[in-house]
Scaffold this motif. Structure first.
Motif, PDB file in Angstrom:
ATOM      1  N   LEU A   1      89.979 -38.166 128.745  1.00  0.00           N
ATOM      2  CA  LEU A   1      89.726 -37.511 127.457  1.00  0.00           C
ATOM      3  C   LEU A   1      88.625 -38.282 126.739  1.00  0.00           C
ATOM      4  N   VAL A   2      87.591 -37.572 126.300  1.00  0.00           N
ATOM      5  CA  VAL A   2      86.440 -38.199 125.670  1.00  0.00           C
ATOM      6  C   VAL A   2      86.307 -37.684 124.240  1.00  0.00           C
ATOM      7  N   LEU A   3      86.321 -38.578 123.266  1.00  0.00           N
ATOM      8  CA  LEU A   3      86.095 -38.218 121.862  1.00  0.00           C
ATOM      9  C   LEU A   3      84.709 -38.713 121.478  1.00  0.00           C
ATOM     10  N   VAL A   4      83.825 -37.777 121.093  1.00  0.00           N
ATOM     11  CA  VAL A   4      82.415 -38.112 120.909  1.00  0.00           C
ATOM     12  C   VAL A   4      81.798 -37.140 119.914  1.00  0.00           C
ATOM     13  N   GLY A   5      80.709 -37.530 119.279  1.00  0.00           N
ATOM     14  CA  GLY A   5      79.987 -36.600 118.418  1.00  0.00           C
ATOM     15  C   GLY A   5      79.587 -35.348 119.177  1.00  0.00           C
ATOM     16  N   ASN A   6      79.654 -34.192 118.522  1.00  0.00           N
ATOM     17  CA  ASN A   6      79.509 -32.941 119.264  1.00  0.00           C
ATOM     18  C   ASN A   6      78.118 -32.698 119.840  1.00  0.00           C
ATOM     19  N   LEU A   7      77.104 -33.414 119.377  1.00  0.00           N
ATOM     20  CA  LEU A   7      75.795 -33.302 120.027  1.00  0.00           C
ATOM     21  C   LEU A   7      75.888 -33.778 121.477  1.00  0.00           C
ATOM     22  N   HIS A   8      76.587 -34.878 121.707  1.00  0.00           N
ATOM     23  CA  HIS A   8      76.711 -35.442 123.053  1.00  0.00           C
ATOM     24  C   HIS A   8      77.584 -34.578 123.955  1.00  0.00           C
ATOM     25  N   ALA A   9      78.396 -33.707 123.368  1.00  0.00           N
ATOM     26  CA  ALA A   9      79.338 -32.887 124.134  1.00  0.00           C
ATOM     27  C   ALA A   9      78.739 -31.572 124.620  1.00  0.00           C
ATOM     28  N   ARG A  10      77.509 -31.292 124.271  1.00  0.00           N
ATOM     29  CA  ARG A  10      76.890 -30.018 124.624  1.00  0.00           C
ATOM     30  C   ARG A  10      76.598 -29.925 126.124  1.00  0.00           C
ATOM     31  N   LYS A  11      76.617 -28.695 126.639  1.00  0.00           N
ATOM     32  CA  LYS A  11      76.353 -28.460 128.064  1.00  0.00           C
ATOM     33  C   LYS A  11      74.987 -27.808 128.289  1.00  0.00           C
ATOM     34  N   ARG A  12      74.122 -27.896 127.292  1.00  0.00           N
ATOM     35  CA  ARG A  12      72.756 -27.400 127.422  1.00  0.00           C
ATOM     36  C   ARG A  12      71.789 -28.450 126.901  1.00  0.00           C
ATOM     37  N   GLU A  13      70.583 -28.435 127.430  1.00  0.00           N
ATOM     38  CA  GLU A  13      69.579 -29.412 127.023  1.00  0.00           C
ATOM     39  C   GLU A  13      69.225 -29.249 125.541  1.00  0.00           C
ATOM     40  N   ILE A  14      68.774 -30.360 124.942  1.00  0.00           N
ATOM     41  CA  ILE A  14      68.459 -30.396 123.517  1.00  0.00           C
ATOM     42  C   ILE A  14      66.978 -30.726 123.341  1.00  0.00           C
ATOM     43  N   GLY A  15      66.295 -29.935 122.551  1.00  0.00           N
ATOM     44  CA  GLY A  15      64.904 -30.203 122.224  1.00  0.00           C
ATOM     45  C   GLY A  15      64.809 -30.860 120.862  1.00  0.00           C
TER      46      GLY A  15
END
Length: 274
Positions: A155-169
């Motif tokens: 189980l990983v608790l992390v800021g939701n930016l890091h939890a995304r499954k798509r690339e970030i620009g």
């Protein structure tokens, strides 16, 4: 176990990522509820928290101590001075709760995974674009910890930016968030936090600050404290998980689903700056 966990269990993921908006009481409690329910069934659980990886040895040393010594040792492991919600009282109490369950026989382990754990790791990932080095280090640190023993769940608790499954620009470059580097998609279920109105402890630009492209944000321009949380609607429902679209919550293809918290309340730093 919260309603909806069966949807996650059906996929048999190796990793379940809980993306959060830092600084609420409710998100760490929710992850604690899941971890404790799994451990109560005799399953072995690793809980990964977004504390700096350089402090993980101190986390592990504290984890081996008796309950009467644990809290004092944990407070010395990088909590002081960080005010972005990651080092909140709720996060501290999550670890105290998990340690108590471990001492009572629960099969629970922890790892602090945020950022490069040493210079060698930093060097290996430095060529990745944008925030990629940080994300790749997070992913590798979780992977390494997950292979130390046979865990039934990570189980990983992390800021939701890091939890995304798509690339970030961002700022002219594109990078893979942690969830994309952690494991193949079929080994991961990633959930975004959804909540009604309330408050959270976070750091924001001070009222009246005017941001321009050539102006560097300084420490004095930022205000950390309890601020209003606008919320994602009001489902009037106890906390639950859903991997299916639900009326009242905007669908987000960056995640497999969401976990609902209801009203949220800000949680101040566990160790004040002074």
């Amino acid at each position: 176990m919260p309603d909806g966990w069966e949807q996650v269990a059906e996929r048999k993921p190796r990793f379940v990522i809980f993306g959060e908006n830092h600084g609420t009481k409710e998100a760490p409690k929710f992850v604690g509820d899941v971890a404790c329910a799994l451990a109560a069934k005799g399953e072995h659980v690793l809980v990964a928290v977004e504390h700096d990886a350089i402090h993980n040895p101190a986390f592990q040393a504290a984890w081996s101590l008796q309950p009467s010594q644990f809290e004092a040792a944990l407070r010395l492991a990088g909590w002081k001075g960080r005010e972005d919600g990651v080092t909140s009282e709720a996060m501290f109490q999550l670890l105290v709760r998990l340690h108590s369950l471990k001492e009572a026989g629960g099969l629970i382990s922890i790892v602090a995974f945020n950022g490069a754990r040493d210079e060698a790791q930093r060097e290996r990932f430095k060529a990745l674009p944008g925030q990629g080095p940080h994300e790749a280090a997070q992913a590798e640190n979780i992977r390494v910890a997950s292979r130390q023993r046979r865990y039934d769940h990570v189980l990983v608790l992390v800021g939701n930016l890091h939890a995304r499954k798509r690339e970030i620009g961002r700022e002219g470059s594109t990078f893979k968030p942690m969830a994309m580097s952690l494991a193949p998609p079929d080994e991961i279920v990633t959930l975004n936090m959804a909540a009604a109105k309330g408050t959270s402890w976070d750091c924001v630009l001070k009222p009246g600050y005017k941001r321009t492209a050539d102006k560097k944000i300084m420490a004095g321009d930022i205000e950390c404290g309890v601020h209003s949380y606008s919320g994602d609607g009001d489902l009037r429902h106890l906390p639950f998980i859903s991997l299916r679209p639900l009326a009242g919550i905007s669908s987000d293809e960056n995640y497999d689903g969401f976990y609902w918290l209801g009203n949220v309340n800000g949680s101040k730093p566990a160790v004040p700056k002074s």
